[in-house]
Design a protein around this motif. Structure first.
Motif, mmCIF file in Angstrom:
data_model
loop_
_atom_site.group_PDB
_atom_site.id
_atom_site.type_symbol
_atom_site.label_atom_id
_atom_site.label_comp_id
_atom_site.label_asym_id
_atom_site.label_seq_id
_atom_site.Cartn_x
_atom_site.Cartn_y
_atom_site.Cartn_z
ATOM 1 N N ALA A 46 0.845 -1.196 0.000
ATOM 2 C CA ALA A 46 0.000 0.000 0.000
ATOM 3 C C ALA A 46 0.878 1.243 0.000
ATOM 4 O O ALA A 46 1.943 1.275 0.619
ATOM 5 N N ASN A 47 0.437 2.273 -0.723
ATOM 6 C CA ASN A 47 1.158 3.543 -0.771
ATOM 7 C C ASN A 47 0.468 4.516 0.168
ATOM 8 O O ASN A 47 -0.622 5.003 -0.120
ATOM 9 N N LEU A 48 1.115 4.808 1.285
ATOM 10 C CA LEU A 48 0.562 5.743 2.258
ATOM 11 C C LEU A 48 1.368 7.035 2.341
ATOM 12 O O LEU A 48 1.088 7.876 3.194
ATOM 13 N N ARG A 49 2.360 7.193 1.455
ATOM 14 C CA ARG A 49 3.144 8.432 1.410
ATOM 15 C C ARG A 49 2.636 9.296 0.269
ATOM 16 O O ARG A 49 2.658 8.870 -0.895
ATOM 17 N N PRO A 50 2.166 10.513 0.571
ATOM 18 C CA PRO A 50 1.618 11.381 -0.485
ATOM 19 C C PRO A 50 2.651 11.652 -1.586
ATOM 20 O O PRO A 50 3.829 11.897 -1.308
ATOM 21 N N PHE A 51 2.206 11.582 -2.813
ATOM 22 C CA PHE A 51 2.951 11.863 -4.037
ATOM 23 C C PHE A 51 4.038 10.839 -4.363
ATOM 24 O O PHE A 51 4.725 10.988 -5.369
ATOM 25 N N ALA A 52 4.203 9.804 -3.570
ATOM 26 C CA ALA A 52 5.201 8.775 -3.884
ATOM 27 C C ALA A 52 4.777 7.989 -5.122
ATOM 28 O O ALA A 52 5.607 7.675 -5.982
ATOM 29 N N GLY A 53 3.498 7.670 -5.224
ATOM 30 C CA GLY A 53 3.000 6.939 -6.394
ATOM 31 C C GLY A 53 3.067 7.775 -7.666
ATOM 32 O O GLY A 53 3.362 7.260 -8.745
ATOM 33 N N SER A 109 -13.769 9.166 -2.722
ATOM 34 C CA SER A 109 -12.490 8.531 -3.038
ATOM 35 C C SER A 109 -11.883 7.880 -1.789
ATOM 36 O O SER A 109 -11.356 6.765 -1.861
ATOM 37 N N LEU A 110 -11.967 8.568 -0.658
ATOM 38 C CA LEU A 110 -11.460 8.002 0.597
ATOM 39 C C LEU A 110 -12.244 6.744 0.961
ATOM 40 O O LEU A 110 -11.656 5.738 1.370
ATOM 41 N N GLY A 111 -13.557 6.787 0.781
ATOM 42 C CA GLY A 111 -14.373 5.609 1.070
ATOM 43 C C GLY A 111 -13.998 4.431 0.192
ATOM 44 O O GLY A 111 -13.926 3.286 0.659
ATOM 45 N N ILE A 112 -13.754 4.698 -1.073
ATOM 46 C CA ILE A 112 -13.339 3.633 -1.993
ATOM 47 C C ILE A 112 -12.005 3.040 -1.538
ATOM 48 O O ILE A 112 -11.834 1.820 -1.494
ATOM 49 N N GLU A 113 -11.061 3.899 -1.196
ATOM 50 C CA GLU A 113 -9.744 3.413 -0.760
ATOM 51 C C GLU A 113 -9.866 2.589 0.522
ATOM 52 O O GLU A 113 -9.194 1.570 0.669
ATOM 53 N N LEU A 114 -10.726 3.014 1.436
ATOM 54 C CA LEU A 114 -10.905 2.249 2.673
ATOM 55 C C LEU A 114 -11.564 0.896 2.393
ATOM 56 O O LEU A 114 -11.201 -0.117 2.999
ATOM 57 N N LEU A 115 -12.535 0.876 1.494
ATOM 58 C CA LEU A 115 -13.181 -0.392 1.147
ATOM 59 C C LEU A 115 -12.234 -1.327 0.406
ATOM 60 O O LEU A 115 -12.360 -2.548 0.511
ATOM 61 N N GLN A 116 -11.284 -0.777 -0.332
ATOM 62 C CA GLN A 116 -10.339 -1.607 -1.079
ATOM 63 C C GLN A 116 -9.400 -2.384 -0.159
ATOM 64 O O GLN A 116 -8.795 -3.362 -0.592
ATOM 65 N N THR A 117 -9.281 -1.977 1.094
ATOM 66 C CA THR A 117 -8.394 -2.710 2.011
ATOM 67 C C THR A 117 -8.856 -4.144 2.219
ATOM 68 O O THR A 117 -8.041 -5.010 2.528
ATOM 69 N N GLY A 118 -10.146 -4.399 2.042
ATOM 70 C CA GLY A 118 -10.655 -5.749 2.229
ATOM 71 C C GLY A 118 -10.899 -6.507 0.946
ATOM 72 O O GLY A 118 -11.448 -7.602 0.976
ATOM 73 N N VAL A 119 -10.513 -5.948 -0.193
ATOM 74 C CA VAL A 119 -10.769 -6.605 -1.484
ATOM 75 C C VAL A 119 -9.466 -7.232 -1.990
ATOM 76 O O VAL A 119 -8.456 -6.541 -2.135
ATOM 77 N N PRO A 120 -9.493 -8.543 -2.267
ATOM 78 C CA PRO A 120 -8.281 -9.204 -2.770
ATOM 79 C C PRO A 120 -7.824 -8.615 -4.112
ATOM 80 O O PRO A 120 -8.622 -8.411 -5.014
ATOM 81 N N GLY A 121 -6.548 -8.326 -4.192
ATOM 82 C CA GLY A 121 -5.966 -7.828 -5.432
ATOM 83 C C GLY A 121 -6.009 -6.315 -5.579
ATOM 84 O O GLY A 121 -5.379 -5.773 -6.483
ATOM 85 N N GLN A 122 -6.739 -5.632 -4.750
ATOM 86 C CA GLN A 122 -6.812 -4.169 -4.808
ATOM 87 C C GLN A 122 -5.845 -3.583 -3.778
ATOM 88 O O GLN A 122 -5.726 -4.088 -2.674
ATOM 89 N N ILE A 126 -2.761 6.369 -1.532
ATOM 90 C CA ILE A 126 -3.187 7.690 -1.065
ATOM 91 C C ILE A 126 -3.203 8.709 -2.205
ATOM 92 O O ILE A 126 -3.993 9.657 -2.196
ATOM 93 N N ASP A 127 -2.363 8.504 -3.210
ATOM 94 C CA ASP A 127 -2.325 9.422 -4.351
ATOM 95 C C ASP A 127 -3.595 9.348 -5.191
ATOM 96 O O ASP A 127 -3.933 10.299 -5.891
ATOM 97 N N SER A 128 -4.305 8.224 -5.098
ATOM 98 C CA SER A 128 -5.576 8.110 -5.821
ATOM 99 C C SER A 128 -6.571 9.145 -5.308
ATOM 100 O O SER A 128 -7.330 9.712 -6.090
ATOM 101 N N ILE A 129 -6.567 9.387 -4.016
ATOM 102 C CA ILE A 129 -7.482 10.382 -3.443
ATOM 103 C C ILE A 129 -7.155 11.760 -4.001
ATOM 104 O O ILE A 129 -8.049 12.508 -4.400
ATOM 105 N N THR A 130 -5.880 12.089 -4.068
ATOM 106 C CA THR A 130 -5.458 13.382 -4.597
ATOM 107 C C THR A 130 -5.847 13.526 -6.068
ATOM 108 O O THR A 130 -6.435 14.535 -6.472
#
Length: 183
Positions: A46-53, A109-122, A126-130
């Motif tokens: 998971a990428n949790l550092r802003p702008f790293a991705g 976008s934040l909700g989608i990212e949080l829901l993706q934590t439980g989805v296999p392969g996703q 954090i850059d997706s939110i930006t």
């Protein structure tokens, strides 16, 4: 008696209903794209550092970077138009509308990212939110102010035309002829 907003009110209602239907359909499509499990042999961290991705995408070369960044910008961009359309307000502060739409896009976008934590392969990024929020803002700025101005102009023209023509239910305004006074 004049009918105030008979044409304008139904037009606003049609826009709101169309916006609501399109919004629900689009959100269903986004949920299917982002929350379906993927069969992948490995998953990156998971990428949790802003702008790293974003920096990593830019390092892959211009063609790959443009494709990945455009996908991030474009995923939720239609919300920049659909959310104000579903709201259906013509007279609203442009800045307030932009901020409300961006906030809704960022929260979705934040909700989608949080829901993706439980989805296999996703993978959470954090850059997706930006990118998604910026895409919503760009779409809103490109379309909504001009569309609202056009709809306001159209409503004013219809209202002006309704005032100018007579209402057949009321009939003509009676006139009183001058009465002459005899000497």
């Amino acid at each position: 008696m004049q009918r105030h907003g008979s044409d304008g009110g139904s037009a606003v209602t049609r826009v709101r209903v169309a916006g609501g239907v399109l919004l629900v359909a689009y959100l269903a499509l986004v949920a299917w794209i982002t929350l379906r499990p993927l069969d992948v042999p490995w998953v990156s961290a998971a990428n949790l550092r802003p702008f790293a991705g974003i920096r990593a995408d830019l390092a892959l070369g211009p063609e790959t970077a443009i494709r990945r960044l455009a996908a991030g910008l474009g995923l939720l961009a239609p919300l920049g138009v659909l959310l104000p359309m579903a709201g259906g307000r013509l007279t609203v502060s442009p800045l307030g509308s932009l901020l409300r739409t961006m906030t809704a896009g960022a929260l979705l976008s934040l909700g989608i990212e949080l829901l993706q934590t439980g989805v296999p392969g996703q993978v959470v990024d954090i850059d997706s939110i930006t990118l998604n929020t910026f895409g919503v803002a760009l779409a809103h700025l490109a379309i909504v102010p001009a569309a609202r101005a056009g709809l306001r102009r159209r409503a004013e023209t219809r209202q002006h035309a309704a005032v100018l023509r007579e209402d057949p239910a009321q009939g003509r305004t009676p006139t009183i002829p001058r009465v002459g006074i005899a000497p």
